[in-house]
Design a protein around this motif. Structure first.
Motif, short mmCIF file in Angstrom:
data_model
loop_
_atom_site.label_atom_id
_atom_site.label_comp_id
_atom_site.label_asym_id
_atom_site.label_seq_id
_atom_site.Cartn_x
_atom_site.Cartn_y
_atom_site.Cartn_z
N PRO A 326 0.77 -1.25 -0.38
CA PRO A 326 -0.12 -0.04 -0.25
C PRO A 326 0.99 1.22 0.09
N LEU A 327 2.11 1.46 0.26
CA LEU A 327 3.26 2.18 0.44
C LEU A 327 3.86 2.98 -0.88
N SER A 328 3.81 1.66 -1.43
CA SER A 328 4.08 2.62 -2.60
C SER A 328 5.38 2.14 -2.70
N PRO A 329 6.84 2.14 -2.27
CA PRO A 329 8.01 2.76 -2.21
C PRO A 329 9.09 3.40 -3.08
N ARG A 330 10.03 4.13 -3.18
CA ARG A 330 10.48 4.79 -4.46
C ARG A 330 12.34 3.41 -3.79
N VAL A 331 12.42 3.20 -2.11
CA VAL A 331 13.59 2.25 -2.34
C VAL A 331 12.79 1.74 -1.48
N LEU A 332 13.71 0.77 -1.26
CA LEU A 332 13.46 -0.58 -0.12
C LEU A 332 14.66 -0.93 0.17
N ILE A 333 14.68 -1.12 1.33
CA ILE A 333 15.81 -1.51 2.39
C ILE A 333 15.86 -2.57 3.55
N VAL A 334 16.49 -4.14 3.19
CA VAL A 334 16.87 -4.74 3.63
C VAL A 334 17.80 -5.14 4.70
N ASP A 335 17.70 -4.66 6.14
CA ASP A 335 19.31 -5.06 7.23
C ASP A 335 18.38 -6.14 8.17
N SER A 336 19.55 -7.81 7.07
CA SER A 336 19.95 -7.50 6.29
C SER A 336 19.44 -8.79 6.09
N ILE A 337 20.14 -9.45 4.57
CA ILE A 337 19.79 -10.79 3.68
C ILE A 337 20.50 -11.93 4.75
N GLN A 338 20.52 -12.41 5.64
CA GLN A 338 21.09 -13.07 6.18
C GLN A 338 19.92 -13.47 7.23
N THR A 339 19.08 -12.73 7.89
CA THR A 339 17.97 -13.06 8.88
C THR A 339 16.38 -12.93 7.75
#
Length: 623
Positions: A326-339
């Protein structure tokens, strides 16, 4: 065979004697006594001198592995599938029909319809037996899938069916660990495709080949990259190749505590503030290691207050993509890929399969939605990003954030970039407000030189290149007449140092063979290029002659075995950097003076020399 015949004969006699008294025991006994040869079971059960009651038996078929039912006469097939009277139509009669046991019934009362029904049921039972419903299916001993044990290298992801002391792919020892793989249906790829498709219009699946000239038609140049403004943003954009590309997948690795989360949070705040567009853009920062309160406290310490920056703590990829839709973000950040993990993929979060499938899912999400995704990745003890090596091949760009524990400076390097050069380098300094840009990178490697003191003897300044940037570093030398150690170098290739010392002794006439020589590069930098040869030789001469090098002098050049000075690459960039930092003189090869005559160097003087003797006469001679 004789024993088997006697068993069948005794069984038939026993059934003949007890047939009239116990009709139920007929089916009970016939279930347990089977004959592999039906011709010994064709004896009729005569009660009054004639064959009135046919005999029914069950035999095991070796080829099919099932049970087949037969009787003495063709008409008795119907008798084995019909009840004697209507009052006995219950659950027991159905069980008796399954095993093909006959009961006392009058064959004359069976009509043609019942015969056809019985023949149909018998044929269906025989067909089921041929198709594999044998003894194993009868007793429920069905073969089930079992897990397979594999040995997987934790460094490169190479798998073997047996254990090896050394990985045969990367030649590392002690990295093979056992992994139990259960044979289950892996729906991770299919599910990630479904999630990404839910973001697109209904006709987005109609993809057709497009001409190259039509791809960028009507697209403005500003849409190619998301610009990052300000001193911090410009330094990061330099490493990325000019900005963040929409739909890209960027992996940022580094040691624990080096500042990966701080870097990502500052980038998220910079984009969310919306300095590069008319209105702020929505950015979602997902953390699987910290809670929302912990991230908020760090943002408050760094004076970050972007209104369109959303925080979310979660580790399920399915849940993350559903919540941010629903937010339609411009950038997605995932911290971290190992979790993070996918429910449809076997293994725990951080495992080989989970890391690979989660990265692939986020890559397809980024490509189909045109939303860039930034990932943080842990590194192993060897300095590589944890997880399978294929992880670095999946992403579009791989950045490493480096830094010493005893130093506040951080270096952001690009080791892979599909949208820019890998020669760029970003330099930051960790402070209370986060990562700050270093305006003069050479300050990291230079010490204060306030006077021409004798204590500064043996110090020379070299100019090195890292990517497209030039740095000035200090090289220190110490010559001691009596020492237990003949030679020791730090930050310089030992073979290179031996060659320069030998050339000084042979071509320049310095008798330094009897002295112990110590060489060191300030700030722990490793000098790998030949442009620092002249500075190494100058520092050794300064310490041996006990003559300090005047402040404001830099050295650029390679030394040959004959003592001659040679040109190095990017001389113009190196000399211009020395001039910008306010140095007075720069010692270079004679051939470089003519080629760089057109450069505007301000007040700096460029001095050319042909060999080491000319350098010694120029630098270490009092005017």
């Amino acid at each position: 065979m004789k024993v088997l015949r006697s068993i069948c004969f005794t069984h038939n006699l026993f059934l003949h004697r007890n047939l009239s008294r116990t009709p139920v025991s007929l089916s009970s006994f016939s279930r347990h006594f089977h004959s592999s040869n039906p011709r010994f079971a064709l004896n009729s059960l005569e009660t009054d001198g004639t064959q009135t009651t046919p005999h029914v038996w069950t035999a095991h078929e070796g080829l099919t592995g099932g049970l087949s039912t037969s009787c003495s006469r063709q008409e008795s097939i119907t008798q084995g599938n019909e009840l004697g009277s209507g009052d006995e139509a219950d659950a027991d009669s159905e069980t008796e029909r399954t095993y093909g046991k006959a009961k006392n019934a009058n064959l004359s009362d069976v009509d043609e319809t019942q015969k056809a029904k019985g023949n149909t049921e018998l044929m269906s039972r025989k067909k089921a037996s041929v198709n594999g419903s044998g003894l194993g299916d009868m007793f429920g001993n069905k073969k089930k899938g079992k897990g397979k044990t594999k040995w997987v290298c934790q460094n490169c992801g190479h798998s073997e069916v047996q254990w090896w002391g050394v990985c045969r792919s990367c030649d590392r020892s002690g990295t093979m660990e056992s992994v139990l793989e259960v044979e289950t249906k892996n729906r991770g790829l299919e599910y990630s495709e479904t999630l990404a498709r839910s973001w697109l219009p209904k006709d987005a699946g109609d993809v057709e080949p497009v001409r190259l000239i039509d791809v960028n038609r009507g697209v403005e140049l500003t849409d190619y990259r998301i610009p990052l403004l300000g001193p911090f943003g410009s330094e990061v954009a330099r490493v990325l190749g000019g900005g963040l590309v929409p739909g890209s997948l960027v992996l940022i690795g580094g040691d624990p505590g080096v500042g990966k989360s701080t870097l990502l949070l500052q980038m998220a705040a910079l984009i969310a503030e919306g300095h590069n567009c008319d209105q702020p853009a929505c950015v979602v920062y997902v953390s699987g290691e910290e809670s929302v309160i912990q991230i908020s406290s760090r943002a408050e310490r760094m004076k970050i207050g972007a209104n369109e920056l959303y925080l979310y703590a979660g580790t399920d990829i399915e849940d993350i993509l559903v919540k941010i839709q629903p937010l339609s973000p411009r950038v997605l950040i995932v911290d971290s890929i190992q979790t993070v993990y996918l429910k449809e993929v076997t293994g725990s979060a951080g495992g080989l399969s989970q890391v690979r499938e989660c990265t692939s899912a986020l890559l397809r999400f980024a490509k189909k939605t045109n939303i860039p995704v930034l990932l943080a990745g842990h590194v192993t003890k060897a300095g590589d990003i944890a997880g399978p090596r294929v992880l670095e091949h999946i992403v579009d760009a791989v950045l490493y954030l480096e830094g010493e524990k005893c130093s506040s400076h951080r270096l952001l390097r690009s080791v892979k970039n599909r949208f820019g050069s890998v020669d760029e380098l970003g330099i930051f300094e960790m402070s209370q407000l986060g990562l700050q840009t270093v305006l003069n990178p050479s300050e990291m490697f230079l010490s204060d030189q306030n006077s021409d003191s004798e204590f500064l003897a043996g110090v020379a300044v070299a100019v090195i290149m890292d990517g497209s940037r030039a740095f000035l570093i200090e090289i220190q030398a110490l010559c001691v007449s009596s020492s237990t150690v003949s030679r020791h170098v730090n930050g310089i290739q030992e073979s290179r140092a031996d060659m320069i010392i030998s050339v000084l002794a042979k071509q320049a006439g310095l008798k330094i063979q009897e002295n112990a020589v110590f060489l060191n590069v300030v700030s722990g930098v490793s000098l790998t290029e030949t442009a620092g040869d002249l500075a190494i030789a100058a520092s050794i001469c300064s310490s041996f002659l006990e003559f300090p090098i005047p402040s404001g002098v830099a050295f650029i050049g390679e030394i040959g075995l004959g003592g001659e000075l040679r040109m190095v690459s990017r001389m113009d960039k190196r000399v211009s950097t020395v001039a910008k930092l306010g140095y007075k003189k720069c010692i270079v090869p004679e051939s470089a003076v003519n080629s760089l005559a057109a450069l505007d160097l301000g007040e700096m003087e460029m001095i050319g020399c042909n060999d080491l003797k000319g350098v010694i006469n120029t630098v270490f001679t009092k005017n």
